[in-house]
Write an enzyme that holds these catalytic residues in place. Structure first.
Site, PDB file in Angstrom:
ATOM      1  N   ASN A  94     -16.513 -18.835  23.142  1.00  0.00           N
ATOM      2  CA  ASN A  94     -16.217 -17.769  22.190  1.00  0.00           C
ATOM      3  C   ASN A  94     -17.432 -17.624  21.269  1.00  0.00           C
ATOM      4  OD1 ASN A  94     -15.267 -16.135  20.147  1.00  0.00           O
ATOM      5  ND2 ASN A  94     -13.738 -17.600  19.387  1.00  0.00           N
ATOM      6  N   LYS A 118     -17.835 -15.474  19.013  1.00  0.00           N
ATOM      7  CA  LYS A 118     -17.460 -14.940  17.692  1.00  0.00           C
ATOM      8  C   LYS A 118     -18.432 -13.819  17.306  1.00  0.00           C
ATOM      9  CE  LYS A 118     -15.311 -19.337  16.692  1.00  0.00           C
ATOM     10  NZ  LYS A 118     -14.879 -20.317  15.717  1.00  0.00           N
ATOM     11  N   HIS A 174      -6.626 -15.569  17.813  1.00  0.00           N
ATOM     12  CA  HIS A 174      -7.474 -16.644  17.284  1.00  0.00           C
ATOM     13  C   HIS A 174      -7.170 -16.813  15.803  1.00  0.00           C
ATOM     14  CE1 HIS A 174     -11.003 -18.803  15.899  1.00  0.00           C
ATOM     15  NE2 HIS A 174     -11.204 -19.159  17.156  1.00  0.00           N
ATOM     16  N   GLU A 214      -8.961 -17.178  13.332  1.00  0.00           N
ATOM     17  CA  GLU A 214      -9.791 -16.368  12.428  1.00  0.00           C
ATOM     18  C   GLU A 214      -9.253 -14.944  12.328  1.00  0.00           C
ATOM     19  OE1 GLU A 214     -13.548 -17.321  14.270  1.00  0.00           O
ATOM     20  OE2 GLU A 214     -13.342 -19.377  13.526  1.00  0.00           O
ATOM     21  N   GLU A 262      -5.749 -24.703  19.248  1.00  0.00           N
ATOM     22  CA  GLU A 262      -6.897 -24.841  18.358  1.00  0.00           C
ATOM     23  C   GLU A 262      -6.417 -25.198  16.952  1.00  0.00           C
ATOM     24  OE1 GLU A 262     -10.556 -22.641  19.988  1.00  0.00           O
ATOM     25  OE2 GLU A 262      -9.407 -21.209  18.813  1.00  0.00           O
ATOM     26  N   GLY A 317     -14.978 -25.350  13.933  1.00  0.00           N
ATOM     27  CA  GLY A 317     -16.250 -25.238  13.223  1.00  0.00           C
ATOM     28  C   GLY A 317     -16.496 -26.318  12.191  1.00  0.00           C
ATOM     29  N   SER A 342     -14.296 -27.741  17.727  1.00  0.00           N
ATOM     30  CA  SER A 342     -15.389 -28.718  17.696  1.00  0.00           C
ATOM     31  C   SER A 342     -15.587 -29.473  19.012  1.00  0.00           C
ATOM     32  CB  SER A 342     -15.200 -29.692  16.528  1.00  0.00           C
ATOM     33  OG  SER A 342     -15.266 -28.997  15.288  1.00  0.00           O
TER      34      SER A 342
HETATM   35  P1  PGA Z   1     -15.786 -24.362  17.440  1.00  0.00           P
HETATM   36  O1  PGA Z   1     -14.824 -23.080  17.541  1.00  0.00           O
HETATM   37  O2  PGA Z   1     -16.001 -24.881  18.826  1.00  0.00           O
HETATM   38  O3  PGA Z   1     -17.061 -23.822  16.826  1.00  0.00           O
HETATM   39  O4  PGA Z   1     -15.104 -25.367  16.574  1.00  0.00           O
HETATM   40  C1  PGA Z   1     -13.757 -23.066  18.434  1.00  0.00           C
HETATM   41  C2  PGA Z   1     -13.049 -21.748  18.383  1.00  0.00           C
HETATM   42  O5  PGA Z   1     -12.832 -21.212  17.294  1.00  0.00           O
HETATM   43  O6  PGA Z   1     -12.671 -21.193  19.438  1.00  0.00           O
END
Ligand code: PGA
Length: 247
Positions: A8, A10, A92, A94, A162, A168, A207
């Site tokens: 992803n 983003k 997601h 976010e 997640e 992140g 992560s």
């Molecule tokens: P990350 O994000 O691997 O940077 O922690 C995962 C995600 O939001 O899909």
């Protein structure tokens, strides 16, 4: 079941970043798992072109619940499909946080994806406060029940667990915590969609990096990963693909 390594991007990347796609395909032309990259919408068509004739699948990061119409700034699942996407990430955390997406909205989008022939990657996960309060499984169960589209099958649905606090942050749940949630997801999904749940890919996300991928992929009912930051560089994502291929 073919396991799935999904990236992803983003809101990262421009056309210059497509060199990462050729680097990934040069180093991993035929992995033993499925490979998916979900770039920003502006890059979907270009990335699909860069990946033509290869095993790399392309996905969107969101879609609208309607097929077309007066929805300025939005993109439909059919448009994603037309641009070269065969997957779309939905719900997601976010988007749930930044755009107020509810389970009902995520389900409506997922149903639109299925109608357009696009596989839905539905994301669920608890916040740190919810985990601390012992609500993790209740939260995830409710999200799953509220977001999984009607008529979902193993071929048209992927579920990503997640934990919000692991995205992140460099922090990951313990192996036991991942195992508990993934076993729970398989059982709840079976209650929702029956035997199709057996072959539905359950991804862990938050992560994931080359140094922790192998131990996460060894967890029962972890059928791949949804990778954010580490999917931006071909070397890191390729190492995760290699770990999943070996799992
Ligand atoms: P990350 O994000 O691997 O940077 O922690 C995962 C995600 O939001 O899909």
């Amino acid at each position: 079941m073919q396991k799935l390594a999904a990236g992803n991007w983003k809101m990262n990347g421009n056309s210059a970043a497509l060199t990462e796609v050729s680097a990934l395909l040069d180093s991993h032309p035929a992995p033993a798992c499925e490979m998916l990259l979900c770039p920003p919408a502006t890059l979907i068509a270009q990335m699909a072109w860069a990946a033509r004739g290869s095993v790399l699948k392309i996905g969107g990061q969101d879609c609208h619940a309607k097929a077309s119409g007066a929805h300025t700034g939005d993109i439909s699942a059919a448009m994603l499909q037309d641009a070269g996407a065969s997957y779309v990430i939905l719900g997601h955390s976010e988007r749930r946080a930044d755009h107020g997406e509810t389970d009902a909205m995520v389900r409506a989008k997922a149903e639109a994806a299925l109608a357009a022939g696009v596989t839905a990657v539905v994301c669920v996960g608890e916040t740190e406060a919810q985990r601390d309060a012992g609500e993790t499984l209740a939260v995830i169960g409710a999200q799953l029940e509220g977001s999984v589209p009607a008529g979902a099958t193993a071929a048209t649905l992927v579920v990503a667990y997640e934990p919000v606090w692991a995205i992140g942050t460099g922090r990951t749940p313990t192996i036991a915590q991942i195992a508990e949630v993934h076993a729970f997801l398989r059982a709840r999904l079976t209650a929702l969609i029956g035997a199709e749940a057996e072959g539905t890919r359950l991804l862990y996300g938050g992560s994931v990096k080359p140094s922790n991928a192998a131990e996460i992929f060894a967890v029962p009912h972890v059928d791949g990963a949804l990778v954010g930051g580490a999917s931006l560089k071909a070397a890191d994502f390729g190492a995760i693909v290699a770990a999943l291929s070996a799992a």
